[in-house]
Design an enzyme around this catalytic site. Sequence first.
Site, short mmCIF file in Angstrom:
data_model
loop_
_atom_site.label_atom_id
_atom_site.label_comp_id
_atom_site.label_asym_id
_atom_site.label_seq_id
_atom_site.Cartn_x
_atom_site.Cartn_y
_atom_site.Cartn_z
CE LYS A 135 -1.56 1.50 4.07
NZ LYS A 135 -1.12 2.85 4.39
CG ASN A 136 2.44 2.61 3.48
OD1 ASN A 136 1.30 2.99 3.25
ND2 ASN A 136 2.87 2.33 4.69
CB CYS A 141 -3.43 10.97 12.51
SG CYS A 141 -3.12 9.23 12.32
NE ARG A 152 0.96 10.07 10.37
CZ ARG A 152 0.49 9.07 9.61
NH1 ARG A 152 -0.63 8.48 9.92
NH2 ARG A 152 1.14 8.69 8.53
CG ASP A 200 3.82 1.29 9.52
OD1 ASP A 200 3.95 1.56 8.32
OD2 ASP A 200 3.55 2.14 10.38
CB ILE A 259 8.07 6.60 14.41
CG1 ILE A 259 9.31 5.72 14.22
CG2 ILE A 259 7.73 7.38 13.14
CD1 ILE A 259 10.57 6.47 13.82
NE ARG A 298 -7.07 4.14 5.88
CZ ARG A 298 -6.43 5.21 6.34
NH1 ARG A 298 -6.67 5.63 7.58
NH2 ARG A 298 -5.55 5.85 5.59
C1 EPZ Z 1 4.64 6.81 6.38
O1 EPZ Z 1 3.85 7.85 6.97
C2 EPZ Z 1 3.71 5.60 6.27
N1 EPZ Z 1 2.57 5.94 5.44
C3 EPZ Z 1 3.23 5.20 7.66
O2 EPZ Z 1 2.46 4.00 7.55
C4 EPZ Z 1 4.44 4.89 8.53
O3 EPZ Z 1 4.02 4.64 9.84
C5 EPZ Z 1 5.40 6.10 8.54
O4 EPZ Z 1 5.76 6.48 7.21
C6 EPZ Z 1 6.69 5.80 9.29
O5 EPZ Z 1 7.33 4.69 8.77
C7 EPZ Z 1 2.72 5.95 4.08
O6 EPZ Z 1 3.77 5.69 3.53
C8 EPZ Z 1 1.52 6.30 3.27
P1 EPZ Z 1 6.62 10.21 8.44
P2 EPZ Z 1 4.38 9.36 6.98
O7 EPZ Z 1 6.44 11.50 7.71
O8 EPZ Z 1 5.22 9.61 5.81
C9 EPZ Z 1 6.97 13.61 11.76
C10 EPZ Z 1 0.61 2.57 7.85
O9 EPZ Z 1 0.26 1.98 8.89
N2 EPZ Z 1 6.79 14.59 10.67
O10 EPZ Z 1 7.79 9.38 8.08
O11 EPZ Z 1 3.21 10.23 7.22
C11 EPZ Z 1 5.74 12.74 12.00
O12 EPZ Z 1 4.80 13.39 12.81
C12 EPZ Z 1 1.07 4.04 7.94
O13 EPZ Z 1 0.61 2.06 6.72
C13 EPZ Z 1 6.84 15.94 10.96
O14 EPZ Z 1 7.04 16.34 12.11
O15 EPZ Z 1 5.29 9.35 8.30
C14 EPZ Z 1 6.34 11.49 12.64
O16 EPZ Z 1 6.51 11.69 14.00
C15 EPZ Z 1 0.80 4.65 9.27
N3 EPZ Z 1 6.65 16.82 9.94
C16 EPZ Z 1 7.68 11.38 11.92
O17 EPZ Z 1 7.98 12.67 11.37
C17 EPZ Z 1 6.43 16.42 8.64
O18 EPZ Z 1 6.27 17.27 7.75
C18 EPZ Z 1 7.73 10.35 10.81
O19 EPZ Z 1 6.60 10.52 10.01
C19 EPZ Z 1 6.39 15.04 8.36
C20 EPZ Z 1 6.58 14.13 9.39
#
Ligand code: EPZ
Length: 430
Positions: free
Chosen positions: A22-23, A120, A125, A308, A330, A400
């Site tokens: 999915k990702n 969320c 996030r 995840d 994370i 999902r």
């Molecule tokens: C991706 O989310 C995945 N989703 C998530 O999978 C996964 O948990 C996550 O990466 C971490 O591996 C998809 O790929 C669609 P991040 P993403 O930006 O990109 C902070 C699932 O279960 N952050 O890497 O949204 C954030 O709050 C889902 O399939 C900022 O502060 O995660 C977090 O603490 C859930 N500012 C950390 O970074 C930003 O602009 C990592 O988040 C962006 C992120």
Amino acid sequence: MDKFVIRGGNPLVGTIRVSGAKNAALPAMAASILTEEPVILENIPDVRDIETERRLLVSMGAEVELGYGRAHHRTTLCCRKLVNPEAAYELVKTMRASTLVLGPLVARMGRARVSLPGGCAIGARPIDLHIKGLEALGARITQDHGYIEASAERLKGGSIFFDKITVTGTEDLMMAAVLAEGETVMENCACEPEVSDLAALLNKMGARIQGAGTPTIRIQGVDKLHGARHRIIPDRIEAGTFVIAGALTGGDLMVAHCEPAHLGALLEKLQQCGVNIRTNGDSVRVIGEGPFAACDMATQEFPGFPTDMQAQYMALATQAEGISIITENIFENRFMHAQELVRMGANIRVEGPRAIVRGKTPLSGAAVQCSDLRASASLVIAALVADGETILDRVYHIDRGYERIEEKLRSVGAQIRRIGEMFPRRAAAS
Ligand code: EPZ
């Protein structure tokens, strides 16, 4: 709202097939915005988030055909006539990954209006790093009525340093930079396999990306991209979920059509716990013999232990001998499953970013509630080993990101059935 009814106690035996990731599929579908020509994606999982992405792209004027029958899992996307570069709140609130259209829209159309995703279940996030990166490429950004408005005649190559490693942030800005003028260097990037898979697709479309999968990515902007055909990587999180289910149910399970190299940290941790695992080509065989030893675990960015898989690992820790300390690094609120597992008889105490799990405690079937995608997977695994019947409510969360999980698990011996209306079949491609 659909529910699952699961009767525990059956070992999982046989071969279970992993779907596409999915990702990886979501950013790949967003990448189709970058060209007027058709993009054909194979191994697309049949899950609810893909349907949301299809609706999002169609709302902009794209033609998206999700394959049926023999073409099942193949998708053809054509963004020749994009008329409405907007990601509406109605869609973004159901799937944060909708924000992945921001970079491609500004790069291709020179403007984008994307709803801010809002809070969320697993954490705040924010998307501040996406915005900061776009500004570094010369975009003008304003925020208005819950929407981000971004515009640029043509983005300009530049340097981006991510204050925090972000998966979709890396993907979004990689897609923005491929059509920018000049070179972009991105540092402290996410190294997840999904990022590398997106770069592989973009390079097939004529982009010039180097270093994807490492912390430093270099992108030489080009004037135009063309169509391409690409096979999406297998879903390492779905594969990991089945490996833990196989181990805990005392079965002999072959998890097939996956990429064991993407599961490194997880398999290593499970072997530390005493799980019998053998990898061979594109499959992982797990023989659940037990007893398992408690092992501490801390989530990290790839190649570390994936967040995840944290919830599913917690289900295993409830059946391991001793105390496991699970640290979530994370997301700040990703222990919603803990209290539901406690309802089933687990011994878990949450203290800020840590959960202290005392095992082994027998689990008993109960009525529990899903709160997010991976929490749901953890409850399904726990129910497979619990005494008696468990009723999982709100399984729309699991739909999902897991393709017909109940059918796959039943095919290897699980007693699981869905009650209620199967998630609405995809509306005929409009
Ligand atoms: C991706 O989310 C995945 N989703 C998530 O999978 C996964 O948990 C996550 O990466 C971490 O591996 C998809 O790929 C669609 P991040 P993403 O930006 O990109 C902070 C699932 O279960 N952050 O890497 O949204 C954030 O709050 C889902 O399939 C900022 O502060 O995660 C977090 O603490 C859930 N500012 C950390 O970074 C930003 O602009 C990592 O988040 C962006 C992120």
